[in-house]
Write a protein that holds these residues in place. Sequence first.
Motif, short mmCIF file in Angstrom:
data_model
loop_
_atom_site.label_atom_id
_atom_site.label_comp_id
_atom_site.label_asym_id
_atom_site.label_seq_id
_atom_site.Cartn_x
_atom_site.Cartn_y
_atom_site.Cartn_z
N GLU A 135 100.32 -59.39 -91.98
CA GLU A 135 99.03 -59.82 -92.88
C GLU A 135 97.34 -59.60 -92.21
N PHE A 136 96.78 -59.38 -92.88
CA PHE A 136 95.63 -59.55 -91.44
C PHE A 136 94.58 -60.59 -92.75
N CYS A 137 93.42 -61.67 -92.14
CA CYS A 137 92.47 -62.10 -92.96
C CYS A 137 91.70 -61.57 -93.53
N PRO A 138 91.01 -62.23 -95.32
CA PRO A 138 90.58 -61.03 -96.11
C PRO A 138 89.00 -61.39 -95.30
N LYS A 139 89.30 -62.86 -94.65
CA LYS A 139 87.19 -63.31 -93.94
C LYS A 139 86.86 -62.51 -92.76
N CYS A 140 88.02 -63.13 -91.64
CA CYS A 140 87.50 -62.43 -90.73
C CYS A 140 88.30 -61.55 -89.96
N LYS A 141 89.11 -60.72 -90.67
CA LYS A 141 90.41 -59.35 -90.21
C LYS A 141 91.67 -60.01 -89.02
N SER A 142 90.97 -61.23 -88.52
CA SER A 142 92.32 -61.52 -87.90
C SER A 142 93.44 -61.62 -88.10
N MET A 143 94.46 -61.13 -87.82
CA MET A 143 96.31 -61.20 -87.67
C MET A 143 96.36 -62.98 -88.63
N MET A 144 97.35 -62.74 -89.15
CA MET A 144 97.94 -64.10 -89.89
C MET A 144 99.29 -64.27 -89.43
N PHE A 145 99.06 -65.78 -88.92
CA PHE A 145 100.93 -66.53 -88.42
C PHE A 145 100.70 -66.96 -89.98
N PRO A 146 102.28 -66.74 -89.88
CA PRO A 146 103.30 -67.64 -91.24
C PRO A 146 103.11 -69.02 -90.37
N VAL A 147 103.05 -70.28 -91.46
CA VAL A 147 102.75 -71.22 -91.11
C VAL A 147 103.36 -71.94 -92.15
N GLN A 148 104.66 -72.84 -92.58
CA GLN A 148 105.51 -73.80 -93.47
C GLN A 148 105.30 -72.86 -94.96
N GLY A 149 105.53 -71.52 -94.79
CA GLY A 149 105.62 -71.29 -95.89
C GLY A 149 104.32 -70.56 -97.25
N SER A 150 103.31 -70.38 -96.11
CA SER A 150 101.69 -69.78 -96.02
C SER A 150 101.68 -69.47 -94.40
N SER A 151 100.44 -68.21 -94.58
CA SER A 151 99.77 -67.46 -94.14
C SER A 151 98.37 -67.87 -93.29
N CYS A 199 95.71 -68.19 -90.70
CA CYS A 199 94.53 -66.92 -89.81
C CYS A 199 94.10 -68.14 -88.52
N ARG A 200 94.06 -68.01 -87.53
CA ARG A 200 94.14 -68.98 -85.68
C ARG A 200 92.48 -68.60 -86.12
N LYS A 201 91.90 -67.89 -85.82
CA LYS A 201 90.65 -67.60 -85.83
C LYS A 201 89.24 -68.21 -86.91
N CYS A 202 89.44 -68.23 -87.69
CA CYS A 202 88.75 -68.95 -89.51
C CYS A 202 89.58 -70.27 -89.49
N GLY A 203 90.88 -70.19 -89.59
CA GLY A 203 91.73 -71.63 -89.97
C GLY A 203 91.85 -70.90 -91.26
N TYR A 204 91.40 -70.04 -91.93
CA TYR A 204 91.89 -69.32 -94.05
C TYR A 204 93.55 -69.47 -94.24
N VAL A 205 93.73 -70.22 -95.20
CA VAL A 205 95.47 -70.24 -95.14
C VAL A 205 95.42 -69.68 -96.50
N LYS A 206 96.65 -68.88 -96.91
CA LYS A 206 96.96 -67.48 -97.41
C LYS A 206 98.61 -68.35 -98.03
N GLU A 207 98.69 -69.55 -99.18
CA GLU A 207 99.63 -69.66 -99.58
C GLU A 207 100.78 -68.33 -100.35
N LYS A 208 101.85 -68.72 -99.90
CA LYS A 208 103.09 -67.82 -100.36
C LYS A 208 102.58 -67.47 -101.86
#
Length: 104
Positions: free
Chosen positions: A2-18, A20-29
């Motif tokens: 997945e890619f971040c809808p704000k900054c288009k960086s790659m999203m990384f899995p973190v405890q049941g969600s994704s 973004c390491r660049k802008c901090g956006y969190v997307k729940e699973k």
Amino acid sequence: MEFCPKCKSMMFPVQGSSQCRKCGYVKEKEGKDESLVSKAERADREVTVLEGNIEQGLPTTTVRCEECGNNTAYWWLRQLRSADESETRFFKCTKCSATWREYD
């Protein structure tokens, strides 16, 4: 992936969600509880051993054999040195089976 809808960086899995390491956006699973990582274990390694006439599938070229003077040889490439250096070309005479190599 997945890619971040704000900054288009790659999203990384973190405890049941994704996240973004660049802008901090969190997307729940969403939906089912599926694992993001797949792991497979191999018990034994298989080694392929070629026996018999392996020249049958090799291409041929016109090159002079120093041993017998024949003008046809099988050829193949192998990466013997580091990956940033060129491959080594091997030849095998179709008549006397003499083998030699050529460096680029």
